[in-house]
Scaffold this motif. Structure first.
Motif, short mmCIF file in Angstrom:
data_model
loop_
_atom_site.label_atom_id
_atom_site.label_comp_id
_atom_site.label_asym_id
_atom_site.label_seq_id
_atom_site.Cartn_x
_atom_site.Cartn_y
_atom_site.Cartn_z
N TRP A 195 46.72 108.30 -23.37
CA TRP A 195 47.21 106.95 -24.13
C TRP A 195 47.00 107.40 -25.44
CZ3 TRP A 195 50.24 103.63 -22.15
CH2 TRP A 195 50.48 103.51 -20.58
N THR A 246 56.96 98.09 -18.58
CA THR A 246 55.47 98.39 -18.82
C THR A 246 54.77 97.94 -17.54
OG1 THR A 246 55.68 97.80 -21.21
CG2 THR A 246 53.50 98.03 -20.01
N GLY A 247 54.24 99.14 -17.17
CA GLY A 247 53.28 98.75 -15.77
C GLY A 247 52.97 100.08 -15.08
N GLU A 248 52.21 99.91 -14.05
CA GLU A 248 51.92 101.07 -13.31
C GLU A 248 51.91 100.83 -11.93
OE1 GLU A 248 47.83 102.78 -14.51
OE2 GLU A 248 48.72 101.78 -16.35
N HIS A 275 40.54 102.80 -12.11
CA HIS A 275 40.89 103.52 -13.31
C HIS A 275 39.40 103.70 -14.04
CE1 HIS A 275 45.08 102.48 -13.60
NE2 HIS A 275 44.75 101.68 -12.61
N VAL A 323 54.19 105.43 -14.52
CA VAL A 323 53.59 104.67 -15.50
C VAL A 323 54.62 104.49 -16.40
CG1 VAL A 323 52.00 104.54 -17.03
CG2 VAL A 323 51.19 105.60 -15.39
N TYR A 333 56.37 107.15 -18.80
CA TYR A 333 55.46 107.71 -19.74
C TYR A 333 54.60 108.39 -19.07
CZ TYR A 333 51.71 107.28 -23.18
OH TYR A 333 50.75 107.74 -24.01
N LEU A 344 58.75 98.94 -9.89
CA LEU A 344 58.60 98.43 -11.45
C LEU A 344 59.54 97.68 -12.11
CD1 LEU A 344 56.82 101.55 -13.41
CD2 LEU A 344 55.81 99.66 -12.52
N PRO A 402 49.10 94.36 -9.96
CA PRO A 402 50.37 94.52 -10.27
C PRO A 402 51.08 95.00 -8.94
CG PRO A 402 49.04 96.46 -10.96
CD PRO A 402 48.18 95.66 -10.38
N TYR A 403 52.13 94.49 -8.47
CA TYR A 403 53.20 94.73 -7.43
C TYR A 403 52.09 94.66 -6.17
CZ TYR A 403 55.32 96.13 -11.82
OH TYR A 403 55.86 96.35 -12.94
N HIS A 463 44.12 97.34 -8.40
CA HIS A 463 43.67 98.18 -9.35
C HIS A 463 42.51 97.69 -10.20
CE1 HIS A 463 47.64 100.50 -10.17
NE2 HIS A 463 47.89 99.68 -9.28
N THR A 492 46.26 109.57 -17.29
CA THR A 492 47.26 109.38 -18.20
C THR A 492 46.81 109.45 -19.70
OG1 THR A 492 47.85 107.57 -16.64
CG2 THR A 492 49.17 107.55 -18.83
N LYS A 515 50.01 114.51 -24.35
CA LYS A 515 51.07 113.99 -25.16
C LYS A 515 51.30 114.84 -26.23
CE LYS A 515 52.70 110.80 -22.68
NZ LYS A 515 54.21 110.80 -22.06
#
Lengths: 391, 185
Positions: B65, A321-323, B90, A340, A348, A86, B24-25, B29, B63, B146
């Motif tokens: 949110w 920010t990111g996952e 997701h 996350v 998070y 991340l 991402p990375y 996803h 998760t 949360k």
């Protein structure tokens, strides 16, 4: 006079030495045969994922040691890898190699612990004395590197905590020299032992498709003949630099899982040998001012570095920010960290994919139809550590 | 297969399935926009399709949110052994929305979904055995939400010593306690 049979309910654990921790099994028995089994986990649930949401990344590293406490450095490696992904940190090559050495050492320690206790459960008392004596060698190396034996917390975000000493190199070379002979000794005690083979062959058989469907990973999956190893399929921390093989079994029974782990010992020693002989020189921490502490000399002379060190230690650093899902090959299987971040200093959400959790979920399938004595064998053969199952 | 090939194969078979995709990375996803039967047939397709072959469901996560809606992001982490490819799905889930179980497709979803139900409070439809797993049966609340506090105390009343009753997976109704069988009987 009429006879009637009825099944009996037997509660096994949670405080039973052969369940390797606090695992409770409800067994429905017909005579001595298991008709139905139901594992109950959660007796060691410490709210790890909830705790992680309130801690900075450096504070979480020692917690990950307590997941699979028999192979602590692998857990460090998984978590640090996720955070570094991340943050976009490139770990220096030297640190990557040192991480590999520590990870493979902890894998060997975990397998030695498993072998000793597994054999003890089945009734062979001798192997545990040999495995624990050799495990001490690996423990001393861990202590030489980090100062701790079982839960070293040697890794840091971006590298490792301290550079190694010449004594460390000497001890690792001695270990690499001694281990092949020690592994031969384990083989002599068990591999062709008639009682051992009778107790383990054909016990707890699981086919490749079923094993995958139950989420089995690591040696338990490879015993069923599927060569899935995260170190090969998605290499991390320079594992592609090393020459090693993935042993697989054929029958998917307890004996094959035993053979797979025994061969993994040899392969891990090979990896350590290559890593220590080809250890690159250079930095052990990433060159990143936000995450890497300035060294103590400059802290004493430079007030900016003093402030920076204080800030990193007290506030941590923001996780972007990111996952991402980052998996490593733990001693028990695929150990994944789903991280996350939302720009704050603590994650998070951190979800840990512990291999042991899914190994336990396959227990009812593996145990069914076997005798009570085989339950102990099967629990030993999937090699669970409840610290990681319950988190 | 790489990410783009997987994305193309999925979009070809189920054009409506993917609401958005991201890499991402280097990890693929996909955010799904499917419900009920369509969702299940999509998941079955991912497992059974010869070229994809996601036979390993590594993990299920969620998760919270809050206060955003939909509140939860349900995450399926799949792995294809033949392609050596990882896929992260997701599914946005609203509070009190029920999600169809995939435990008939992957056995590992059984315990994966039980954990999500226990810690995050997302109920799964048609699940064979939806009980709490890491916390005890009489636990109240879902700790990973949360709005659940980090610290606090309350009394535990799982075991009644006067009646010797305990919750068992084998009782007809998991919510009803069953009598411990007397060994001397």
């Amino acid at each position: 006079m009429s006879t009637q049979t009825k099944t009996m309910l037997l509660n096994m654990g949670p405080h039973h030495p052969a369940t390797h921790g606090v695992l409770r099994l409800e067994l429905e028995l017909d005579g001595e045969t298991i008709v139905r089994a139901e594992p109950h986990v959660g007796y060691l649930h410490r709210g790890f994922e909830k705790m992680a949401e309130y801690k900075t990344a450096q504070q979480i590293i020692p917690l990950t040691d307590r997941l699979d406490y028999s192979a602590a450095s692998v857990n460090n490696l998984g978590f640090c890898g996720a955070v570094e992904k991340l943050l976009g940190i490139d770990v220096p090559k030297r640190a990557q190699y040192l991480r590999v050495i520590m990870a493979e050492l902890s894998r060997i320690m975990a397998h030695q612990l498993w072998l000793g206790t597994h054999a003890l459960d089945i009734g062979a008392m001798t192997p545990i004395f040999y495995t624990f004596a050799d495990r001490e060698l690996a423990m001393e190396i861990t202590e030489e590197a980090s100062g701790y034996r079982l839960t070293p917390s040697y890794l840091r975000i971006g590298g490792v905590s301290q550079d190694i000493t010449p004594e460390f190199v000497r001890k690792v070379r001695e270990f690499v020299h001694k281990m092949p002979q020690a592994i031969d000794g384990y083989h002599q005690l068990l591999t062709q032992n008639a009682i051992w083979m009778k107790r383990t062959k054909g016990i707890g058989v699981i086919g490749p498709d079923t094993a995958l469907s139950y989420g089995l990973t690591g040696p338990s999956l490879r015993g069923s003949g599927i060569a899935y190893d995260v170190r090969k399929s998605v290499p991390y921390s320079s594992y592609h630099d090393f020459d090693f093989q993935i042993p697989i079994g054929e029958d998917g029974d307890t004996y094959d899982r035993y053979l797979v782990r025994m061969e993994e010992l040899t392969q891990s020693v090979r990896i350590i040998d290559q890593a220590i002989e080809n250890l690159p020189s250079g930095q052990i921490m990433a060159d990143n001012p936000w995450t890497t502490n300035p060294d103590l000399d400059s802290v004493r002379q430079n007030v900016d570095d003093l402030i920076r060190r204080f800030k990193i230690a007290s506030q941590g650093f923001s996780i972007p920010t990111g996952e991402t899902y980052h998996a490593v090959e733990g001693a028990k299987g695929e150990l994944g960290f789903y991280l996350v971040g939302n720009g704050e200093a603590h994650p998070y959400r951190l979800k840990i994919r512990s291999p042991g959790y899914y190994l336990v979920s396959a227990l009812p399938y593996l145990i069914k139809g076997h005798m009570i004595a085989d339950v102990i064998t099967i629990i030993g053969s999937i090699d669970i550590v409840l610290g990681e199952v319950d988190r | 297969m790489d990410n783009n090939q997987v994305l193309a194969a999925v979009s070809k078979a189920f054009p409506q399935a993917v609401a958005s995709s991201d890499q991402p990375y280097g990890q693929l996803h996909l955010t799904l926009s499917l419900e009920g039967k369509d969702f299940l047939s999509f998941m079955r397709f991912l497992r059974d399709d010869q070229s994809l072959g996601y036979t390993l469901l590594s993990d299920i996560s969620a998760t919270d949110w809050t206060p955003h809606t939909p509140r939860f992001d349900l995450v399926y982490i799949l792995y294809s052994v033949t392609n050596e490819h990882r896929l992260v799905l997701h599914v946005p889930v609203d509070e009190d929305q029920r999600v169809p179980t995939v435990s008939a497709i992957w056995h590992s979803a059984n315990w994966g979904e039980r954990e999500v139900y226990d810690l995050m409070g997302i109920p799964f439809d048609q699940h064979p055995d939806l009980r709490r797993i890491l916390t005890w049966d009489s636990y109240q609340g879902h700790p990973l939400r949360k709005d659940f506090p980090l610290e606090g105390n309350y009394d535990v009343d799982d075991f009644d010593f006067s009646t010797m009753e305990v919750n068992s997976a084998f009782s007809q109704d998991p919510n009803q306690p069953c009598q411990i069988p007397n060994a001397l009987e």
